[in-house]
Design a protein around this motif. Structure first.
Motif, PDB file in Angstrom:
ATOM      1  N   LEU A  45       0.839  -1.203   0.000  1.00 19.41           N
ATOM      2  CA  LEU A  45       0.000   0.000   0.000  1.00 19.41           C
ATOM      3  C   LEU A  45       0.871   1.248   0.000  1.00 19.41           C
ATOM      4  O   LEU A  45       1.811   1.351   0.789  1.00 19.41           O
ATOM      5  CB  LEU A  45      -0.909   0.023   1.232  1.00 19.41           C
ATOM      6  N   SER A  46       0.528   2.187  -0.873  1.00 19.93           N
ATOM      7  CA  SER A  46       1.264   3.451  -0.938  1.00 19.93           C
ATOM      8  C   SER A  46       0.343   4.552  -1.432  1.00 19.93           C
ATOM      9  O   SER A  46      -0.707   4.289  -2.031  1.00 19.93           O
ATOM     10  CB  SER A  46       2.468   3.327  -1.875  1.00 19.93           C
ATOM     11  N   SER A  47       0.759   5.774  -1.208  1.00 17.60           N
ATOM     12  CA  SER A  47      -0.018   6.924  -1.680  1.00 17.60           C
ATOM     13  C   SER A  47       0.100   7.078  -3.192  1.00 17.60           C
ATOM     14  O   SER A  47      -0.811   7.600  -3.833  1.00 17.60           O
ATOM     15  CB  SER A  47       0.442   8.201  -0.980  1.00 17.60           C
ATOM     16  N   SER A  48       1.191   6.612  -3.772  1.00 19.37           N
ATOM     17  CA  SER A  48       1.367   6.731  -5.222  1.00 19.37           C
ATOM     18  C   SER A  48       0.428   5.800  -5.985  1.00 19.37           C
ATOM     19  O   SER A  48       0.193   6.001  -7.177  1.00 19.37           O
ATOM     20  CB  SER A  48       2.820   6.453  -5.614  1.00 19.37           C
ATOM     21  N   HIS A 143      -7.381  12.404   3.996  1.00 18.04           N
ATOM     22  CA  HIS A 143      -7.529  11.818   2.649  1.00 18.04           C
ATOM     23  C   HIS A 143      -8.767  10.928   2.626  1.00 18.04           C
ATOM     24  O   HIS A 143      -8.668   9.700   2.613  1.00 18.04           O
ATOM     25  CB  HIS A 143      -6.279  11.027   2.270  1.00 18.04           C
ATOM     26  N   PRO A 144      -9.965  11.555   2.586  1.00 19.02           N
ATOM     27  CA  PRO A 144     -11.196  10.766   2.672  1.00 19.02           C
ATOM     28  C   PRO A 144     -11.420   9.834   1.479  1.00 19.02           C
ATOM     29  O   PRO A 144     -12.140   8.848   1.599  1.00 19.02           O
ATOM     30  CB  PRO A 144     -12.299  11.820   2.769  1.00 19.02           C
ATOM     31  N   GLN A 145     -10.808  10.122   0.354  1.00 13.50           N
ATOM     32  CA  GLN A 145     -10.931   9.232  -0.807  1.00 13.50           C
ATOM     33  C   GLN A 145      -9.935   8.074  -0.752  1.00 13.50           C
ATOM     34  O   GLN A 145     -10.016   7.160  -1.566  1.00 13.50           O
ATOM     35  CB  GLN A 145     -10.735  10.024  -2.111  1.00 13.50           C
ATOM     36  N   GLY A 146      -9.010   8.137   0.178  1.00 15.55           N
ATOM     37  CA  GLY A 146      -8.020   7.088   0.359  1.00 15.55           C
ATOM     38  C   GLY A 146      -6.633   7.687   0.488  1.00 15.55           C
ATOM     39  O   GLY A 146      -6.222   8.498  -0.327  1.00 15.55           O
ATOM     40  N   GLU A 147      -5.929   7.281   1.551  1.00 15.51           N
ATOM     41  CA  GLU A 147      -4.559   7.775   1.749  1.00 15.51           C
ATOM     42  C   GLU A 147      -3.528   6.819   1.159  1.00 15.51           C
ATOM     43  O   GLU A 147      -2.569   7.251   0.534  1.00 15.51           O
ATOM     44  CB  GLU A 147      -4.266   8.000   3.227  1.00 15.51           C
ATOM     45  N   ILE A 148      -3.726   5.515   1.378  1.00 18.00           N
ATOM     46  CA  ILE A 148      -2.824   4.527   0.760  1.00 18.00           C
ATOM     47  C   ILE A 148      -3.670   3.387   0.197  1.00 18.00           C
ATOM     48  O   ILE A 148      -4.732   3.049   0.720  1.00 18.00           O
ATOM     49  CB  ILE A 148      -1.750   3.989   1.735  1.00 18.00           C
ATOM     50  N   ARG A 149      -3.139   2.811  -0.866  1.00 17.87           N
ATOM     51  CA  ARG A 149      -3.887   1.796  -1.604  1.00 17.87           C
ATOM     52  C   ARG A 149      -2.908   0.786  -2.189  1.00 17.87           C
ATOM     53  O   ARG A 149      -1.759   1.112  -2.484  1.00 17.87           O
ATOM     54  CB  ARG A 149      -4.649   2.493  -2.733  1.00 17.87           C
ATOM     55  N   GLY A 150      -3.404  -0.454  -2.370  1.00 14.87           N
ATOM     56  CA  GLY A 150      -2.590  -1.480  -3.011  1.00 14.87           C
ATOM     57  C   GLY A 150      -3.440  -2.510  -3.733  1.00 14.87           C
ATOM     58  O   GLY A 150      -4.457  -2.956  -3.193  1.00 14.87           O
ATOM     59  N   GLN A 151      -3.030  -2.865  -4.934  1.00  9.78           N
ATOM     60  CA  GLN A 151      -3.719  -3.879  -5.724  1.00  9.78           C
ATOM     61  C   GLN A 151      -3.357  -5.270  -5.185  1.00  9.78           C
ATOM     62  O   GLN A 151      -2.184  -5.548  -4.925  1.00  9.78           O
ATOM     63  CB  GLN A 151      -3.298  -3.764  -7.192  1.00  9.78           C
ATOM     64  N   ILE A 152      -4.339  -6.126  -5.014  1.00 10.66           N
ATOM     65  CA  ILE A 152      -4.124  -7.448  -4.421  1.00 10.66           C
ATOM     66  C   ILE A 152      -3.756  -8.437  -5.520  1.00 10.66           C
ATOM     67  O   ILE A 152      -4.400  -8.494  -6.573  1.00 10.66           O
ATOM     68  CB  ILE A 152      -5.371  -7.918  -3.675  1.00 10.66           C
ATOM     69  N   ALA A 153      -2.735  -9.237  -5.260  1.00  9.95           N
ATOM     70  CA  ALA A 153      -2.288 -10.249  -6.213  1.00  9.95           C
ATOM     71  C   ALA A 153      -1.879 -11.517  -5.468  1.00  9.95           C
ATOM     72  O   ALA A 153      -1.453 -11.458  -4.314  1.00  9.95           O
ATOM     73  CB  ALA A 153      -1.113  -9.735  -7.026  1.00  9.95           C
ATOM     74  N   ALA A 154      -2.009 -12.639  -6.137  1.00  5.86           N
ATOM     75  CA  ALA A 154      -1.524 -13.902  -5.577  1.00  5.86           C
ATOM     76  C   ALA A 154      -0.005 -13.857  -5.507  1.00  5.86           C
ATOM     77  O   ALA A 154       0.641 -13.266  -6.370  1.00  5.86           O
ATOM     78  CB  ALA A 154      -1.987 -15.071  -6.429  1.00  5.86           C
ATOM     79  N   LYS A 155       0.547 -14.460  -4.463  1.00  2.97           N
ATOM     80  CA  LYS A 155       2.011 -14.508  -4.309  1.00  2.97           C
ATOM     81  C   LYS A 155       2.606 -15.469  -5.302  1.00  2.97           C
ATOM     82  O   LYS A 155       2.057 -16.487  -5.630  1.00  2.97           O
ATOM     83  CB  LYS A 155       2.395 -14.946  -2.899  1.00  2.97           C
TER      84      LYS A 155
END
Length: 155
Positions: A45-48, A143-155
């Protein structure tokens, strides 16, 4: 004396058979997935990764397992460096990286790091998750729309 030898021979043969059985018995695995249908998943998860990106220095990690037989998703989210407390946390989808989507499932418990939860997914949710179309998003007051985010993937 013959009875003693017979009894001793039976004991020795019995002990040998018992030891041989112990040596050839299959051993249970000591590590790895709980079942063949379990998939390990992760997301950084990151802000970018937010759409649009923001300037937060916060980071986080999702570690999860998904049981394809029961549709149970179990996860732990850890994070640090956010601008303030997490006000909401969700799985969003279906969406590929770089696009936004609505809430697929909200977190229901404590939002302090580490967040540990599990839930049973619908068949449609499970299909989107396995197709890489879910992301995890942590929201804060700043950051009400989201501060950090990450796409979920299988390892």
């Amino acid at each position: 004396m013959t009875k003693f030898r017979t009894l001793l021979t039976i004991c020795i043969v019995g002990a040998t058979v018992a030891l041989a059985a112990c040596n050839y018995a299959p051993m249970a695995p000591t590590s790895g997935p709980a079942s063949p249908g379990t998939v390990a998943m992760t997301a950084g998860l990151s802000s970018s990764s937010e759409v649009p990106p923001n300037n937060s220095a916060g980071t986080g990690m999702l570690e999860a397992s998904f049981d394809k037989q029961t549709n149970v998703l179990t996860w732990t989210v850890t994070y640090r460096g956010l601008t303030d407390s997490v006000t909401a946390a969700h799985f969003h989808g279906p969406a590929m990286a770089g696009t936004n989507a609505g809430v697929a499932m909200g977190f229901s418990g404590n939002l302090f790091s580490p967040i540990k939860e599990s839930a049973t997914l619908t068949a449609a949710q499970a299909a989107d998750l396995m197709a890489g179309k879910w992301y995890v998003n942590l929201h804060t007051e700043a950051h009400p729309q989201g501060e950090i985010r990450g796409q979920i993937a299988a390892k």
